[in-house]
Design an enzyme around this catalytic site. Structure first.
Site, PDB file in Angstrom:
ATOM      1  N   THR A 226      -7.309  -2.462   1.407  1.00  0.00           N
ATOM      2  CA  THR A 226      -7.617  -1.203   2.079  1.00  0.00           C
ATOM      3  C   THR A 226      -8.854  -1.576   2.979  1.00  0.00           C
ATOM      4  O   THR A 226      -9.012  -1.478   4.317  1.00  0.00           O
ATOM      5  CB  THR A 226      -7.881   0.001   1.372  1.00  0.00           C
ATOM      6  OG1 THR A 226      -6.716   0.441   0.571  1.00  0.00           O
ATOM      7  CG2 THR A 226      -8.563   1.216   2.119  1.00  0.00           C
TER       8      THR A 226
ATOM      9  N   GLN B 292       2.743  -6.685  -0.308  1.00  0.00           N
ATOM     10  CA  GLN B 292       3.755  -6.872  -1.238  1.00  0.00           C
ATOM     11  C   GLN B 292       4.658  -7.996  -1.015  1.00  0.00           C
ATOM     12  O   GLN B 292       5.717  -8.132  -1.651  1.00  0.00           O
ATOM     13  CB  GLN B 292       4.755  -5.519  -0.421  1.00  0.00           C
ATOM     14  CG  GLN B 292       4.097  -4.042  -0.614  1.00  0.00           C
ATOM     15  CD  GLN B 292       4.036  -3.630  -2.296  1.00  0.00           C
ATOM     16  OE1 GLN B 292       4.774  -4.370  -2.863  1.00  0.00           O
ATOM     17  NE2 GLN B 292       3.158  -2.867  -2.742  1.00  0.00           N
TER      18      GLN B 292
ATOM     19  N   ASN C  84       6.292  -1.320   1.518  1.00  0.00           N
ATOM     20  CA  ASN C  84       5.909  -0.958   0.177  1.00  0.00           C
ATOM     21  C   ASN C  84       6.752  -0.109  -0.547  1.00  0.00           C
ATOM     22  O   ASN C  84       7.231   0.080  -1.740  1.00  0.00           O
ATOM     23  CB  ASN C  84       4.726  -0.329  -0.013  1.00  0.00           C
ATOM     24  CG  ASN C  84       4.446   0.700   0.692  1.00  0.00           C
ATOM     25  OD1 ASN C  84       4.493   1.011   1.757  1.00  0.00           O
ATOM     26  ND2 ASN C  84       3.734   1.657   0.056  1.00  0.00           N
TER      27      ASN C  84
ATOM     28  N   HIS D 254      -4.402  -7.152  -7.493  1.00  0.00           N
ATOM     29  CA  HIS D 254      -3.535  -6.509  -8.397  1.00  0.00           C
ATOM     30  C   HIS D 254      -2.151  -6.286  -8.224  1.00  0.00           C
ATOM     31  O   HIS D 254      -1.542  -5.981  -8.978  1.00  0.00           O
ATOM     32  CB  HIS D 254      -4.249  -5.001  -8.716  1.00  0.00           C
ATOM     33  CG  HIS D 254      -3.816  -4.067  -7.666  1.00  0.00           C
ATOM     34  ND1 HIS D 254      -3.210  -2.850  -7.996  1.00  0.00           N
ATOM     35  CD2 HIS D 254      -4.483  -3.801  -6.444  1.00  0.00           C
ATOM     36  CE1 HIS D 254      -3.051  -2.275  -6.750  1.00  0.00           C
ATOM     37  NE2 HIS D 254      -3.821  -2.614  -6.011  1.00  0.00           N
TER      38      HIS D 254
ATOM     39  N   CYS E  74       2.304  12.976  -3.340  1.00  0.00           N
ATOM     40  CA  CYS E  74       2.352  14.371  -3.831  1.00  0.00           C
ATOM     41  C   CYS E  74       0.753  14.794  -3.524  1.00  0.00           C
ATOM     42  O   CYS E  74      -0.294  14.169  -3.788  1.00  0.00           O
ATOM     43  CB  CYS E  74       2.192  14.333  -5.651  1.00  0.00           C
ATOM     44  SG  CYS E  74       3.979  13.948  -6.009  1.00  0.00           S
TER      45      CYS E  74
END
Length: 390
Positions: free
Chosen positions: A72, A183, A155, A205, A331
């Protein structure tokens, strides 16, 4: 209950060998890399070694690698940094080209730059599989185009973009080309020469390294303005005391990923084919979102829609039954917003809401994938019956 993890696109577990390599820089060699004394220089050597190992994989110079906290941050530095440099040089508003299916850190940064008058943004369309047409990129380039940013692998739906072709177009026009390759690590080649890119972002990560560390490749000669001011670390591109242990971990995890890449690609693709065929057998009407299985789709990715079905309910029941997967949507405050990726490739609101992403990794076995897909089919049938009687 034995858990089955199918969300490797979100994050991966830290490799045990990587953890062991990181330990000394927490407990023993903890000096500040900026120090001229022994403790500092030991940390500096570790960073230099990490940069060397990574540069061999990216096929770039040492000074072209900038260590940051995440992809990011890398993406923000690439976009804002290049656009600001262009604006200062040309004294007018730069033009920025991207796609509607980028990760939110690209999408939201582009929207911020447009809303603040920092750039004029063009979002080139993609087809129903998520592919960018190189001719559309050519058509959107103007004399003020300062940057193009397109991801390597999507992604959500696993689309592998024609990055080398897009990069050559930008190179010919003298326009910096940024690739979000988050990715792709451990799955596809990362040679910046092969990709014809000027900037490239990675996050540790995603390839079994630690969280909280990433990098931005910046090709020599690319004009970019730092977005973080302070002590001038990372050749003034990214001030702040370096996260030595995590940088060491990122380098080792990337080395391991690269060594395993070809064999792991083949293994994942066999799993992917097996999973897709099993899902089609159990649920003939299921829809595969994104490209067909093959070289234009990440072998780690399966993304399905189940029609008029509440994807969140499916995800919760999977979790209760020991399977971790993810939705193709975000969400927010208990509501499901259709994924911007799925709507951009033309899915209906209902199909977008029922999207389910299964992403595989080193820990995924054929047995676990079979168990998960049979469970998905069972839960989907149950949910449909419940809807009929609601």
């Amino acid at each position: 209950m034995s858990r089955i993890y199918l969300d490797y696109a979100a994050t991966t577990p830290l490799n045990a060998k990587v953890f062991e390599a990181m330990k000394p820089y927490f407990l023993e060699e903890w000096g500040n890399p900026s120090g001229i004394y022994r403790e500092g220089q030991k940390s500096r050597e570790a960073i230099d070694d990490a940069r060397h190992h990574i540069s061999k994989i990216l096929e770039c110079s040492l000074e072209e690698i900038v260590f940051v906290s995440s992809a990011t941050e890398a993406n923000n530095l690439a976009i804002k940094g290049v656009l600001e440099a262009w604006r200062k040089k040309h004294h007018r508003t730069p033009h920025f080209i991207t796609t509607p299916i980028e990760h939110s850190c690209i999408k939201n940064t582009a929207e911020y730059c447009a809303s603040e008058g920092l750039a004029k943004v063009s979002t080139i369309s993609v087809d129903r599989f998520g592919f960018v047409d190189p001719n559309d990129l050519k058509k959107n380039i103007t004399k003020d185009t300062a940057l193009v940013s397109i991801h390597y692998v999507n992604n959500e739906i696993g689309t592998v973009e024609p990055i080398p072709r897009l990069g050559k177009i930008c190179e010919k026009q003298g326009i910096p080309f940024h690739v979000d390759a988050v990715q792709a690590a451990g799955i596809l080649p990362l040679s910046v020469e092969r990709l014809h890119c000027h900037l490239l972002s990675l996050s540790a990560h995603k390839f079994y390294g630690p969280k909280g560390v990433g990098l931005l490749y910046v090709r020599r000669g690319t004009e970019i303005v730092s977005q973080m001011h302070g002590g001038g670390q990372e050749r003034k591109y990214r001030s702040g005391t370096e996260n030595v242990a995590s940088i060491v971990g990122m380098a080792m995890s990337l080395q391991i990923a690269e060594e395993m890449r070809e064999k792991e690609y083949d293994r994942l693709q066999k799993l992917q084919i097996f999973g897709y065929e099993l899902m089609k057998r159990e649920m003939p009407k299921v829809k595969l979102n994104g490209p067909e299985i093959g070289e234009k789709r990440s072998p780690a990715n399966l993304h399905f829609s189940f029609g008029e079905l509440d994807g969140e309910s499916l995800l919760i029941r999977l979790d209760l039954n020991g399977v971790a997967a993810s939705l193709g949507s975000a969400c927010t405050s208990g509501m499901i917003d259709p994924s911007h990726v799925l709507t951009a490739i033309g899915l209906s609101h209902e199909d977008a809401r029922s999207g389910l992403r299964l992403t595989m990794g080193r820990g995924t076995t054929k047995k676990d994938l079979e168990k998960a897909i049979l469970l998905i089919a069972q839960i989907v049938k149950t949910l449909r019956k419940e809807q009929e009687f609601a």
